[in-house]
Every structure is written in structure tokens, then in C-alpha cells.
Design an enzyme around this catalytic site. Sequence first.
Site, mmCIF file in Angstrom:
data_model
loop_
_atom_site.group_PDB
_atom_site.id
_atom_site.type_symbol
_atom_site.label_atom_id
_atom_site.label_comp_id
_atom_site.label_asym_id
_atom_site.label_seq_id
_atom_site.Cartn_x
_atom_site.Cartn_y
_atom_site.Cartn_z
ATOM 1 N N TYR A 1 5.726 -9.634 1.138
ATOM 2 C CA TYR A 1 4.765 -8.534 1.973
ATOM 3 C C TYR A 1 5.313 -6.992 1.104
ATOM 4 C CZ TYR A 1 8.553 -6.559 4.996
ATOM 5 O OH TYR A 1 9.488 -6.174 5.298
ATOM 6 N N CYS A 2 4.300 -6.327 0.882
ATOM 7 C CA CYS A 2 3.995 -4.998 0.158
ATOM 8 C C CYS A 2 3.996 -4.004 1.307
ATOM 9 C CB CYS A 2 3.652 -4.612 -1.463
ATOM 10 S SG CYS A 2 2.026 -4.439 -1.446
ATOM 11 N N ARG A 3 3.388 -2.966 0.886
ATOM 12 C CA ARG A 3 1.805 -1.904 2.145
ATOM 13 C C ARG A 3 1.246 -2.223 2.198
ATOM 14 N NH1 ARG A 3 -0.529 2.442 2.781
ATOM 15 N NH2 ARG A 3 -1.451 2.484 1.288
ATOM 16 N N GLY B 1 -0.383 -5.450 0.464
ATOM 17 C CA GLY B 1 -1.079 -7.018 -0.116
ATOM 18 C C GLY B 1 -0.953 -6.629 -1.786
ATOM 19 N N ILE C 1 2.201 -4.398 5.263
ATOM 20 C CA ILE C 1 3.021 -4.392 6.713
ATOM 21 C C ILE C 1 1.478 -3.365 7.428
ATOM 22 C CG2 ILE C 1 4.403 -2.393 5.232
ATOM 23 C CD1 ILE C 1 6.376 -3.242 7.056
#
Length: 101
Positions: A64-66, A68, A93
Site C-alpha cells: 500500500y501507499c497513500r 494506491g 491508506i
Amino acid sequence: MNLTQEDWVSQLEADDNSVILDVRTEAECDEGMIANAINIDIYEGQGFVSKIEDLDKSKNYYVYCRSGARSAKACEVMNSLGIENTYNLLGGILEWDGEVV
């Protein structure tokens, strides 16, 4: 493979061979991470690639990242380096409803 948060969580919980990977920057991670995640910043370029190459290729990676986007790219890179099982958290997230540590 892109998964909704619901699918990502249910698959992760049933997976005893899983690793959660956060590909955001250190500053972003300081604002909170999903529990038990390891951080490898995709913006490290070759450093990112080197760290990915050191990972256990038999594991299943929940990435995951901020939002996607970076994690989707990270999954592509990981797949190209021989890691077959990568799962991208759609929405990142930003849309995460679970616990953050």
C-alpha cells in the site's frame, strides 16, 4: 493484483505467509502505518529495487501507499523481479478504515 480494502484485509487475515509493505516516504510513514508493515520507499529508485531483490520471493506481499498509485507500480516492479504474489490496496491508506499505528 488490485484488491478492495475489504478483499485485501480478508485475504491478508487468512494468509499465514504474508508481509505488509508500505512504499511511502519515511515522512508519510511517521504520520501512521498499518500495523506490522515494513517500509521500503519506492522513491529510492535503485535502492528500492535492491531492497525488493533481498525480500523472500516465496512470501505474499500486501502493498500500500497513500492512494494506491505508487503501490500499484511497486507491485509491477516486484512482479518483474520474480515476486509472484503481490496485492495492491486500492485507495491506499487514504481510504483505510483499519487501525493505524
